[in-house]
Write a protein that holds these residues in place. Structure first.
Motif, PDB file in Angstrom:
ATOM      1  N   LEU A 363      30.726   6.766  19.117  1.00  0.00           N
ATOM      2  CA  LEU A 363      30.630   8.330  20.058  1.00  0.00           C
ATOM      3  C   LEU A 363      30.751   9.380  19.064  1.00  0.00           C
ATOM      4  O   LEU A 363      30.259  10.486  19.601  1.00  0.00           O
ATOM      5  N   GLY A 366      27.665  12.504  18.021  1.00  0.00           N
ATOM      6  CA  GLY A 366      26.353  12.584  18.855  1.00  0.00           C
ATOM      7  C   GLY A 366      25.944  13.839  19.162  1.00  0.00           C
ATOM      8  O   GLY A 366      24.977  14.037  20.082  1.00  0.00           O
ATOM      9  N   THR A 367      26.576  14.858  18.686  1.00  0.00           N
ATOM     10  CA  THR A 367      26.352  16.139  19.563  1.00  0.00           C
ATOM     11  C   THR A 367      25.575  17.225  18.097  1.00  0.00           C
ATOM     12  O   THR A 367      26.037  16.791  16.935  1.00  0.00           O
ATOM     13  N   ALA A 416      30.522   9.766  27.684  1.00  0.00           N
ATOM     14  CA  ALA A 416      29.939   9.431  26.672  1.00  0.00           C
ATOM     15  C   ALA A 416      29.677   8.162  26.439  1.00  0.00           C
ATOM     16  O   ALA A 416      28.555   7.515  26.041  1.00  0.00           O
ATOM     17  N   LYS A 420      26.136   6.252  26.317  1.00  0.00           N
ATOM     18  CA  LYS A 420      25.698   5.226  25.118  1.00  0.00           C
ATOM     19  C   LYS A 420      24.919   3.920  25.830  1.00  0.00           C
ATOM     20  O   LYS A 420      23.968   3.677  25.332  1.00  0.00           O
ATOM     21  N   GLN A 423      21.685   4.799  27.384  1.00  0.00           N
ATOM     22  CA  GLN A 423      20.272   4.668  26.095  1.00  0.00           C
ATOM     23  C   GLN A 423      20.324   3.528  25.761  1.00  0.00           C
ATOM     24  O   GLN A 423      19.018   2.992  25.540  1.00  0.00           O
TER      25      GLN A 423
END
Length: 433
Positions: A363, A366-367, A416, A420, A423
């Motif tokens: 995680l 991811g930004t 988050a 995930k 996705q």
């Protein structure tokens, strides 16, 4: 064609191949020059371990690279001139009204191109290997190989204590805290214990006997390795170990060794722990209570099918050590405060923490606001333009983890994780289509 003409064709073919090889050699050497890499054949060993000597050798290497470029260019010019002369001599011998001249030209061109492609691939592999393994000689002044005459020592050894270090003590500390002195005698007991543990796992007694016999033979013929430190440095290790008034610590940033007085170190840790906004005093040891709560959570997860028996056994707390705190000095900041680090090794939550780290690590990053390291930050800042009416401001977070709001953090993790998973499902659906 007569024998003389055939010889001229062979000479022309040979010159074409030489030109192809030298063209690639020139490109390879020019790339080495641009990348500040020295080809293996031009690398020099520095006989004196000082910064000045290393700089002299590095400059000599660079001059050798430039000289090789000049020599290759001269050879290319020479070969091209010979080729032109050979072509003129050959084509005057060949009949003007036949296709032989064209066939000879095509043959020589084909051979030259084939040689060029072969040499190009070989030089590309050589350059890749050089880029992976080559270290400029100036940057080889690592903590294991320190020049003790000047500023380099101050970089690797920071003495904040009242204890005056001797030269051997400075020398051994400059090698870094990860440096391993070679043992003066072999640890025979460790090898024997490790061998017996391995023999217990063998089902065949004959194999165990063979393993013991081979290990015994290896130990009888083995000798301790050559010492990688001097006698004075080995004595300095014992002196520092017996000096109870100081501590040797790793710096918070970098690889320097920091020497602090014990009382100053304890004062800084106590001052930090006395901050009531961040830490609180516990009336008793809560280890047993936390263990019962953790076992209850693990049992519930196993019952609900969230974890299997193997995972349950791995996460089940067997050790009950109390977490230990220590600090690393922030020598890059005024006041040399210490950064608290809690050692969870052997505690009830150690295995659970490791499992959670594996779950949470995907995680991270991811930004668009995530910074990987200082290099990533520098690359991002290089594109930022500060206007005249703007200022660049940097903020420092104090006690980040202890001040992190737990409930909000859990909500962020849940969201988050779901994103995930969504996705992954979307990608699987697209692959199925």
């Amino acid at each position: 064609m007569n024998q003389e003409t055939v010889k001229k064709v062979r000479d022309l073919e040979s010159l074409g191949k030489k030109i192809a090889r030298h063209r690639n050699h020139l490109v390879f050497t020019l790339r080495c020059k641009d990348l500040h890499i020295t080809p293996r054949s031009l690398q020099l060993k520095c006989p004196i371990n000082t910064t000045k000597a290393r700089n002299i050798v590095e400059k000599a290497r660079q001059q050798l690279v430039r000289e090789r470029i000049r020599v290759i260019n001269n050879k290319l010019d020479s070969y091209k001139e010979k080729k032109s002369r050979t072509e003129n001599e050959l084509f005057t011998r060949l009949p003007q009204d036949s296709d032989i001249a064209k066939h000879v030209t095509d043959h020589v061109t084909k051979k030259s191109e084939s040689e060029f492609c072969k040499t190009k691939c070989r030089h590309a592999r050589k350059l890749d290997r050089l880029q992976q393994h080559y270290v400029p000689i100036q940057s080889r002044n690592t903590p294991d190989n320190v020049e003790l005459g000047g500023e380099q020592l101050k970089k690797w050894v920071i003495n904040l204590s009242k204890h005056k270090l001797t030269k051997p003590q400075e020398s051994i500390l400059a090698k870094g805290l990860n440096f391993a002195p070679s043992p003066s005698k072999l640890p025979y007991e460790d090898y024997i214990i490790a061998t017996e543990l391995a023999c217990r796992k063998l089902n065949n007694n004959n194999e165990a006997t063979v393993l013991r016999s081979e290990m015994a033979g290896a130990l009888r013929s083995s000798k301790p390795p050559k010492s990688n430190i001097t006698r004075e440095e080995r004595q300095a290790i014992n002196e520092l170990k017996n000096e109870k008034s100081v501590l040797v610590l790793p710096a918070d940033k970098g690889k320097a060794s920091v020497i602090m007085d014990v009382h100053e170190y304890e004062e800084k840790l106590s001052e930090m722990l006395n901050d009531k906004r961040t830490y609180e005093t516990l009336p008793s040891d809560p280890t047993q209570r936390y263990k019962r709560e953790l076992v209850a959570i693990l049992s519930r997860l196993k019952k609900d099918g969230k974890i299997n028996r193997t995972q349950y056994d791995l996460l089940f707390p067997t050790a009950e050590n109390i977490p230990r705190i220590y600090g690393t000095p922030k020598i890059h900041k005024p006041g040399n405060k210490v950064r608290p680090i809690v050692d969870y090794t052997g505690t009830i939550a150690y295995q659970t923490s490791r499992a959670l780290a594996d779950i949470l690590s995907p995680l991270v990053g991811g930004t668009e606001h995530h910074v990987q390291n200082s290099k990533h930050l520098a690359e991002g800042l290089a594109e930022v333009m500060i206007e005249e009416e703007e200022i660049f401001n940097s903020h420092d977070v104090v006690s980040l983890f202890t001040n992190t709001p737990i409930e909000q953090s859990l909500q962020v993790i849940i969201i988050a994780t779901r994103l995930k998973e969504h996705q992954k499902e979307t990608m699987r659906g697209q692959q199925t289509k």
